[in-house]
Scaffold this active site. Structure first.
Site, PDB file in Angstrom:
ATOM      1  N   GLY A  15       1.905   1.373   6.351  1.00 27.92           N
ATOM      2  CA  GLY A  15       0.807   0.416   6.349  1.00 27.92           C
ATOM      3  C   GLY A  15       0.702  -0.315   7.665  1.00 27.92           C
ATOM      4  O   GLY A  15       1.463  -0.073   8.602  1.00 27.92           O
ATOM      5  N   THR A  44       0.839  -1.197   0.000  1.00 30.95           N
ATOM      6  CA  THR A  44       0.000   0.000   0.000  1.00 30.95           C
ATOM      7  C   THR A  44       0.876   1.250   0.000  1.00 30.95           C
ATOM      8  O   THR A  44       0.587   2.227  -0.702  1.00 30.95           O
ATOM      9  CB  THR A  44      -0.958   0.001   1.203  1.00 30.95           C
ATOM     10  OG1 THR A  44      -1.653  -1.258   1.235  1.00 30.95           O
ATOM     11  CG2 THR A  44      -1.994   1.105   1.097  1.00 30.95           C
ATOM     12  N   GLU A  74      11.031   1.102  11.054  1.00 33.30           N
ATOM     13  CA  GLU A  74       9.671   1.645  11.141  1.00 33.30           C
ATOM     14  C   GLU A  74       9.416   2.281  12.505  1.00 33.30           C
ATOM     15  O   GLU A  74       8.815   3.348  12.594  1.00 33.30           O
ATOM     16  CB  GLU A  74       8.627   0.556  10.881  1.00 33.30           C
ATOM     17  CG  GLU A  74       8.570   0.123   9.441  1.00 33.30           C
ATOM     18  CD  GLU A  74       7.588  -0.999   9.179  1.00 33.30           C
ATOM     19  OE1 GLU A  74       7.232  -1.182   8.010  1.00 33.30           O
ATOM     20  OE2 GLU A  74       7.189  -1.700  10.128  1.00 33.30           O
ATOM     21  N   GLY A 117       5.108  -4.273  11.540  1.00 32.88           N
ATOM     22  CA  GLY A 117       6.410  -4.915  11.653  1.00 32.88           C
ATOM     23  C   GLY A 117       6.511  -6.281  11.026  1.00 32.88           C
ATOM     24  O   GLY A 117       7.546  -6.911  11.103  1.00 32.88           O
TER      25      GLY A 117
END
Length: 159
Positions: free
Chosen positions: A91, A36, A112, A104
């Site tokens: 996402g 995404t 992240e 994750g």
């Protein structure tokens, strides 16, 4: 409930488009990872190349997102070269009815989390294929740094 791959692709594109208004000229933009977000990166690149958004810098959560960003004509910087992010778009691996989520699963876990800690605004984009009744359906990777792998493994194998 079964949904077709075409439905998920349409939802992914809609989610990516919905995140675009959060990015404005002059911002430091964090780019997460996943399919995404890949769509979002493409849309962001088009917005920059058409002049709708100007003078942004991007920092990425994965090597694949960095490659996509560069292909889209976005200027990237290293995490070490920034101190904050205006908006991070990423996402989710799963989300529930209360919009709790798990991140994750793709293996960019530490990067992240670092980007999320630096972001003033965290925009999550996803599709209905990630919705679950109860969190915990996805397998999540465990990421360990070499300097602490032995104590971590000892802790994980304790009974």
């Amino acid at each position: 409930m079964f949904k077709s791959a075409a439905m998920h692709n349409t939802e992914k594109e809609s989610a990516a488009r919905a995140a675009l208004p959060y990015v404005r000229s002059g911002m430091m933009v964090g780019l997460g990872s996943g399919s995404t977000v890949a769509g979002f990166i493409g849309l962001l690149g088009k917005a920059v190349s058409s002049g709708l958004i100007e003078n942004i810098l991007c920092v990425t959560a994965s090597a694949s997102s960095e490659t996509l960003a560069k292909k889209a004509g976005l200027q990237t910087v290293a995490i070490n070269d920034i101190s904050r992010i205006d908006v991070l778009v990423d996402g989710a691996d799963e989300f529930d009815n209360d919009l709790n989520l798990i991140k994750g699963g793709g293996g960019a876990l530490v990067r992240e989390k670092i980007l999320a800690s630096l972001a003033d605004l965290f925009v999550v984009i996803t599709d209905s294929g990630k919705k679950v009744a109860m969190l915990g359906n996805s397998k999540l990777p465990l990421e360990a740094f070499i300097f602490c792998v032995h104590p971590l493994m000892a802790k994980l194998t304790q009974k």
